[in-house]
Structures are given as structure tokens and as C-alpha cells.
Design an enzyme around this catalytic site. Structure first.
Site, short mmCIF file in Angstrom:
data_model
loop_
_atom_site.label_atom_id
_atom_site.label_comp_id
_atom_site.label_asym_id
_atom_site.label_seq_id
_atom_site.Cartn_x
_atom_site.Cartn_y
_atom_site.Cartn_z
NE ARG A 59 -2.50 0.83 3.69
CZ ARG A 59 -2.61 0.06 4.63
NH1 ARG A 59 -3.52 -0.98 4.98
NH2 ARG A 59 -2.35 0.06 5.42
CE1 TYR A 112 -13.02 16.45 -14.66
CE2 TYR A 112 -12.21 15.70 -12.54
CZ TYR A 112 -13.20 15.69 -13.89
OH TYR A 112 -12.89 14.15 -14.11
CG ASP A 184 -6.53 19.62 -12.50
OD1 ASP A 184 -5.15 19.57 -13.07
OD2 ASP A 184 -6.91 18.99 -12.09
CE LYS A 209 -9.27 13.07 -17.95
NZ LYS A 209 -9.32 14.58 -16.87
C1 LIG Z 1 -10.22 14.55 -15.74
C2 LIG Z 1 -9.52 15.09 -14.91
C3 LIG Z 1 -9.27 14.91 -13.72
C4 LIG Z 1 -9.79 13.60 -12.88
O1 LIG Z 1 -8.85 12.62 -13.11
P1 LIG Z 1 -9.62 11.18 -13.41
O2 LIG Z 1 -7.91 10.49 -13.09
O3 LIG Z 1 -10.94 11.01 -14.14
O4 LIG Z 1 -9.80 10.88 -12.22
C5 LIG Z 1 -9.44 15.93 -12.59
N1 LIG Z 1 -8.93 17.20 -13.54
C6 LIG Z 1 -9.35 17.91 -14.77
C7 LIG Z 1 -8.54 19.04 -15.40
C8 LIG Z 1 -10.07 16.40 -15.55
O5 LIG Z 1 -9.19 17.13 -16.42
#
Ligand SMILES: *Cc1c(COP(=O)(O)O)cnc(C)c1O
Length: 393
Positions: A59, A112, A184, A209
Site C-alpha cells: 500500500r 473541474y 490542476d 489524460k
Molecule cells: C479528468 C480530470 C480530472 C480527474 O481525473 P480522473 O483520472 O478522471 O479522476 C481532474 N482534473 C482535470 C482538469 C481533468 O480533466
């Protein structure tokens, strides 16, 4: 091993790899581990004294996890990384590490959506208040900072609406008041924006992404300085989060081609944005690399490039006309997430997503992800889509 002076293209190629520790094999192995054995009581005690220092239980992470974390920290020009099972977990764990009941959080109004819902549903229940600010607030953020404000949370450009934020101005005001600044940085990736150079304390990346890049992994990564790292790591571990080894491996594998993929996403994205701009059905294109965009000056000042995600506001059309366009797309897929190799088109709904700033657009908002396909094939697909839309309008 990479060197401090290496360029980003070199870093994405080599960071995190240690072939000398691994029979000369280039990629780090996928360690599937729960139990990790200790030869002596002394070794067991040493591990228990600091579980984060070395492999001690699955973990806490394994050398596969460490490789991805090391690579992302190198790209973000900071000390440490934390891999988490999703991008959303990277957002929520960063927040929870610094908030206790009675605290206040300043949040971008274009954040987001699931992060907004986390603030409204989970943080509010813990007695933590969220104040939303207009993405364009800049140095004016100082008027919103209260004694109990602990965090300023940025995302630039904003999700769905693509407003740019003045990161250095906001960060300077936040630090004067003693608040932690997190961002972010999923849209830009570490290749197109370096938040640490602008004073940001914590960088969040939905590695789902562009880092992974192939639409088959859920993963988040946080990068930060050593002293903040320990606090977030303890929080994330306390909630039981551990990124899966196969996913860390795939993210590292994706990272190796990030520079070449992003260059193509950028090229196709800009070309598509300009193509949309010339269409009579389009009201506005939301893309900070276009000179007309309100955020263009900040983008040009702070960013090294634009990824393939942008917005298109259409002139008002009947719902069935938009459906006729989207239902019949041949190459553009309709689905959540982005950053993979393929092109996507998604109608966006801002209901419940804005509170500090209204969203004045009258027509539908589309989110476009420019994939790696041939540009002429993509524009032909869109052109046929607009023909279907026109036939129903
Ligand atoms: C998709 C996304 C997230 C979350 O990511 P996941 O892996 O889908 O949980 C956070 N911030 C932004 C800007 C995103 O596009």
C-alpha cells in the site's frame, strides 16, 4: 539517470528509469506486491519507523510507483511525487491534507466539475467553506482571502470554458496571506506549463489524460516539495489510496512519447480551432493560443504551448439539430475524459457549475479534443456533421 540541466524532451525519455538496478532492462519492472519480507527484527523496525522511505508493504508503494513519482517530480522541477488511483483522488487528497473544520478554501469558478461537487458535498459536511472566484480575478484575489483561508486552488485554462488565470499574481497574493497554492495542470502537462516557476506549491496531474495518453488508464499524480509531500502522502495513505502497479507502468510508458504526442495534439488542435472559427455555425472558439482569446496574453507570457483540448460555442440551434450532428460523427467519439490519441467531441452542460461568474453563451458549448489523426479526415468529419446540423436547423 537524468541531469538537472536536461531539457524536457530528455527528461520524458529517461526520468525514473534505473536500468543499472534492473539487469540492464530499460523499463522498471511491474512489482505486484502486498507482503514484503524482512530478514531480521532490526530490518522490520527500521521499515516501520518510516514506511514512506522504502518498500515495506504494497500500500505504501513499490519501485514501480517510485519510478513514476520520480519522473513526474523531475518534470515539475520539484522534490517528490505521489501516485494515486485517479486524477480526482489527486485533487481531493491535496485539499484534505491542508484543511480542518472551520477553514476556508478559495476555488476557481471554472474548476473541474467533480472537484466542485467534492467541495459542496464532502468538504461542506466537514465544516469547511469554499469561496469561488472568477478565473480572471488576478491580484484581486486578495480581497477574498480571510484569516481562515488555507488554500487557493487554481486550474488554468478552466475546465470546459478555458479561461486563463494569472498564476504569478494570484500566487503572490495568496502567499502574502500564508495560504497554500495548488494547481490542476492537466491541460498543459509539465511540458507546456511549469507551475513551480510561478510560485505554486503543489501540482496536480490527472495522468489519466495526456501522461498515459492511450485512453486505458486511471491515475493521478501530485508533485511538491519534500515538507509538503510528507503531509499529503500521510493523508492519501490514511485514506487507503495506493496506485496500481500496472497503471503506473502504463503511465510511465505513455510519458516516454509525451513530447511528440503533445506537439501533434497542439498542431491539430490549433488547426481545428481556426477551422471552427471560420464556420458560420460557430459563435466563439475558446482556445487561449488564438490571438483573439481574452486569455491569450497570459498564455503567451507563461505557457510554452497548447494541448489539444478547446471549446466551441455554437450559435443557438434546436437540440435535435445538434444531436443529428453528434450522433453521426465517424471519427470524433463522444465520451468523457480526453488526452488519448483519438479525437473527441462532447456537448458540455454548465448547469450548477458556475457561482461567481455567469456563463452568458446562448448557444450550445462543445468540448473538442484534437487527436492524432490526419487533419483533412477530421475536418471532413466535422464538415459532414455541420451539414447534418444544417439539415435539421
Ligand atoms: C479528468 C480530470 C480530472 C480527474 O481525473 P480522473 O483520472 O478522471 O479522476 C481532474 N482534473 C482535470 C482538469 C481533468 O480533466
Amino acid at each position: 539517470m537524468i541531469d538537472r540541466s536536461d531539457a524536457d524532451q530528455t527528461r520524458v525519455t529517461h526520468a525514473g528509469n534505473r536500468p543499472a538496478d534492473n539487469h540492464g532492462i530499460i523499463n522498471p519492472p511491474v512489482y505486484h506486491a502486498s507482503t514484503i519480507l524482512f530478514p531480521t527484527v532490526a530490518a522490520l523496525k527500521a521499515a516501520a519507523a518510516d514506511h514512506f522511505a522504502r518498500p515495506s508493504y504494497g500500500r505504501y508503494g513499490t519501485p514501480t510507483t517510485y519510478a513514476l513519482e520520480e519522473a513526474m517530480a523531475a518534470l515539475d522541477e520539484t522534490d517528490r511525487g505521489i501516485a494515486l488511483p485517479t486524477g480526482l483522488a489527486a485533487c481531493t487528497m491535496s485539499l484534505l491534507a491542508f484543511l480542518t473544520p472551520g477553514d476556508n478554501l478559495l476555488m476557481s469558478d471554472a474548476v473541474y466539475g467533480p472537484v466542485r461537487r467534492f467541495c459542496e458535498r464532502i468538504l461542506a459536511g466537514f465544516g469547511i467553506s469554499t469561496t469561488y472566484f472568477a478565473p480572471e480575478v488576478g491580484a484581486g484575489i486578495d480581497r477574498l482571502i480571510r484569516p481562515e483561508t488555507k488554500i487557493v486552488y487554481l486550474e488554468t485554462p478552466g475546465s470546459l470554458t478555458f479561461e486563463m488565470q494569472d498564476v504569478p499574481a494570484i500566487t503572490a497574493a495568496a502567499h502574502k496571506a500564508g495560504a497554500v497554492v495548488m494547481i490542476d495542470n492537466t491541460w498543459a502537462t509539465p511540458l507546456f506549463f511549469k507551475p513551480m516557476r510561478h510560485g505554486v506549491d503543489i501540482v496536480i496531474q490527472a495522468a489519466t489524460k495526456y501522461i498515459s495518453g492511450h485512453s486505458d488508464v486511471m491515475l493521478g499524480v501530485i508533485t511538491t516539495r519534500e515538507e509538503l509531500w510528507r503531509k499529503i502522502k500521510a493523508t492519501a495513505h490514511g485514506f487507503g489510496h495506493a496506485a496500481a502497479p500496472d497503471d503506473c507502468y502504463l503511465a510511465l510508458r505513455g510519458l516516454r512519447t509525451l513530447a511528440v504526442r503533445l506537439a501533434r495534439h497542439q498542431e491539430n488542435g490549433l488547426a481545428l480551432a481556426r477551422w471552427f472559427q471560420a464556420r458560420p455555425e460557430v459563435d466563439r472558439v475558446l482556445h487561449p493560443a488564438l490571438p483573439h482569446d481574452p486569455g491569450h496574453g497570459i498564455w503567451r507570457r507563461d505557457f510554452g504551448g497548447a494541448s489539444g483540448l478547446f471549446g466551441v460555442v455554437l450559435k443557438p440551434v434546436p437540440e435535435k439539430a445538434l444531436a443529428a450532428m453528434l450522433d453521426g460523427m465517424r471519427l470524433f467519439g463522444m465520451g468523457y475524459s480526453w488526452g488519448g490519441y483519438e479525437s473527441l467531441i462532447l456537448p458540455s452542460d454548465l448547469t450548477g457549475m458556475r457561482s461567481a461568474t455567469p456563463w452568458p453563451a446562448a448557444g450550445p458549448l462543445l468540448r473538442i479534443h484534437a487527436g492524432l489523426e490526419d487533419l483533412a479526415d477530421l475536418t471532413a468529419d466535422l464538415e459532414a456533421g455541420f451539414a447534418r446540423l444544417g439539415a435539421e436547423a
